[in-house]
Design an enzyme around this catalytic site. Structure first.
Site, short mmCIF file in Angstrom:
data_model
loop_
_atom_site.label_atom_id
_atom_site.label_comp_id
_atom_site.label_asym_id
_atom_site.label_seq_id
_atom_site.Cartn_x
_atom_site.Cartn_y
_atom_site.Cartn_z
N LYS A 53 -1.97 -1.48 -3.93
CA LYS A 53 -2.86 -0.33 -3.89
C LYS A 53 -2.06 0.96 -3.91
O LYS A 53 -1.14 1.07 -3.11
CB LYS A 53 -3.65 -0.43 -2.59
CG LYS A 53 -4.51 0.75 -2.26
CD LYS A 53 -5.16 0.48 -0.94
CE LYS A 53 -5.98 1.68 -0.55
NZ LYS A 53 -6.52 1.55 0.78
N SER A 69 -9.93 5.48 -5.03
CA SER A 69 -10.86 6.59 -5.25
C SER A 69 -10.35 7.61 -6.26
O SER A 69 -11.09 8.05 -7.14
CB SER A 69 -11.15 7.28 -3.92
OG SER A 69 -9.95 7.71 -3.30
N LYS A 104 1.21 10.03 5.52
CA LYS A 104 1.31 8.67 6.07
C LYS A 104 2.61 8.01 5.63
O LYS A 104 2.69 6.78 5.54
CB LYS A 104 0.08 7.86 5.64
CG LYS A 104 -1.24 8.43 6.17
CD LYS A 104 -2.42 7.50 5.91
CE LYS A 104 -3.70 8.03 6.55
NZ LYS A 104 -4.85 7.12 6.37
N TYR A 163 -14.77 0.90 -7.56
CA TYR A 163 -16.05 1.59 -7.42
C TYR A 163 -16.89 1.42 -8.70
O TYR A 163 -18.05 1.80 -8.73
CB TYR A 163 -15.83 3.08 -7.10
CG TYR A 163 -15.00 3.24 -5.83
CD1 TYR A 163 -15.59 3.14 -4.58
CD2 TYR A 163 -13.61 3.41 -5.88
CE1 TYR A 163 -14.84 3.23 -3.41
CE2 TYR A 163 -12.84 3.50 -4.72
CZ TYR A 163 -13.47 3.41 -3.49
OH TYR A 163 -12.72 3.47 -2.35
N LYS A 194 0.87 -1.17 0.00
CA LYS A 194 0.00 0.00 0.00
C LYS A 194 0.91 1.22 0.00
O LYS A 194 1.64 1.49 0.96
CB LYS A 194 -0.89 0.00 1.23
CG LYS A 194 -1.74 1.27 1.29
CD LYS A 194 -2.81 1.16 2.34
CE LYS A 194 -3.60 2.45 2.40
NZ LYS A 194 -4.64 2.38 3.42
C1 PBG Z 1 -7.15 3.53 5.17
C2 PBG Z 1 -7.66 3.31 3.79
C3 PBG Z 1 -7.51 4.21 2.75
C4 PBG Z 1 -8.12 3.64 1.64
C5 PBG Z 1 -8.63 2.40 2.02
N1 PBG Z 1 -8.33 2.20 3.37
C6 PBG Z 1 -6.95 5.57 2.69
C7 PBG Z 1 -5.74 5.94 3.43
O1 PBG Z 1 -4.80 5.17 3.58
O2 PBG Z 1 -5.75 7.08 3.90
C8 PBG Z 1 -8.18 4.31 0.30
C9 PBG Z 1 -9.08 3.72 -0.71
C10 PBG Z 1 -9.39 4.63 -1.85
O3 PBG Z 1 -8.76 5.68 -2.04
O4 PBG Z 1 -10.31 4.28 -2.61
N2 PBG Z 1 -7.02 2.45 5.97
#
Ligand code: PBG
Length: 340
Positions: free
Chosen positions: A256, A288, A225, A327, A201
């Site tokens: 991701k 997203s 983060k 989505y 991630k």
């Molecule tokens: C956080 C989380 C995030 C997403 C899924 N779980 C965002 C982040 O790490 O701030 C993002 C998913 C998306 O952008 O569609 N645990």
């Protein structure tokens, strides 16, 4: 020489009619490739569009069950639920995440009761529950405390498993959380609960619309983060995370975002660093920001939405994804059903 040269070999012969293009297609999309994310709210009935994600909604119980009905009718195998938590219920210690009657747990029970065959995935991370918006607990010095966070994540995963979640998906990127969750699940008898580990991630700019949806932009502590999510500049660390997560008991790995990271998907699935391919399914999360970029261009009439989405999903399959969180899952199921 295996491949004859022109004119003996005319590669356009395999492209000049649709029947032959279809017969030689190496990859195709099916309903079984998609997972639908749902933003769930603690309201009996509710539907509110997320402004930066047109046509994606925060949903109450009734609407979530309607979406699940559509998903199972369209043969989408699974949904993943993300809770929208009100500010009053967020705290420094994220205690709301551990309530037995937490929103996610009640939602999972409701979905599994009405749709026992629909896979339900839960997000294991603290960002919806912390008052500062981080996935982990903050220490006094303002850094994210790894081991204290893992202790809470383990309890959170147990709550989800006890409510009937089929797959728990830690998306927090703390060290050691997969092993800790796996041991806890085994010791409580949840031997069939699957762990979908977000191994790769990345600290991406593309989560911003999701954070709008949940109201989870970091508010205190670091404004980013980067101390836990992977550096966009690293490939090696994705491999190490993946190997470690497999070792600790993950069943499936997630990459991701997906679209900008097809090299990582390909690396984990097919090759690299002397390990051969990893013997584990890889999922991709079309996040997203990836959704909203396509949507915005399509709304402006700058690209063809359906073709752009199908192309993107096929590229993820080609890279090595077994399934994709998107989505667009319901649209895709309809478009594929169309067969056009
Ligand atoms: C956080 C989380 C995030 C997403 C899924 N779980 C965002 C982040 O790490 O701030 C993002 C998913 C998306 O952008 O569609 N645990």
């Amino acid at each position: 020489m295996i491949q004859g040269s022109y004119p003996h070999s005319r590669l356009r012969r395999l492209r000049d009619q649709s029947f032959i293009r279809n017969l030689v297609a190496e990859h195709q999309l099916t309903h079984n490739d998609f997972i639908l994310p749902l933003f769930v709210m603690d309201k009996p009935q509710h539907k509110q569009e997320i402004p930066s994600m047109p046509e994606v909604y925060r949903l109450g119980f009734k609407e979530v069950l309607q979406y699940c009905h559509r998903a199972s009718q369209m043969a989408i195998p699974a949904v993943v639920v993300f809770p929208v938590i009100s500010d009053e219920r967020r705290s420094l210690d994220a205690r709301e995440a551990l309530r037995e009657d937490a929103l996610v747990c009640r939602m999972v029970k409701a979905i599994k009761k009405d749709f026992p065959h629909l896979g339900v995935i839960t997000d294991v991370a603290l960002d919806p529950y912390t008052s500062h918006g981080h996935d982990g607990l903050l220490s006094e010095d303002g850094t994210i405390s790894n081991d204290a966070t893992v202790r809470v994540l383990k309890e959170q995963a147990l709550c989800h498993a006890a409510s009937g979640a089929d797959i728990v998906a830690p998306s927090d990127m703390m060290d050691g959380r997969i092993g800790s969750i796996r041991c806890a699940l085994e010791s409580r008898g949840f031997v069939h609960t699957k762990i979908l580990a977000y191994s790769a991630k990345y600290a991406s700019s593309l989560y911003s619309p999701f954070r709008d949806g949940l109201g989870s932009h970091p508010k205190k502590g670091p404004s980013h983060k980067h101390t836990y999510q992977l550096s966009v500049a690293s490939k090696e660390q994705a491999m190490r995370e993946a190997l470690q997560d497999i070792d600790e008991g993950a069943d499936i790995l997630m990459v991701k975002p997906a679209g900008y990271y097809t090299d990582i998907i390909h690396m984990l699935k097919h090759s690299c660093l002397g390990h051969g391919s990893l013997p584990i399914p890889i999922f991709g999360y079309h996040v997203s920001g990836e959704y909203s970029m396509i949507k915005a261009a399509a709304k402006n009439g700058w690209i063809d939405e359906k073709q752009a989405v199908l192309e993107c999903m096929l590229s993820l399959k080609r890279s090595g994804c077994s399934a994709i969180v998107t989505y667009y899952a319901l649209h895709l199921a309809a478009w594929i059903g169309d067969n056009t």
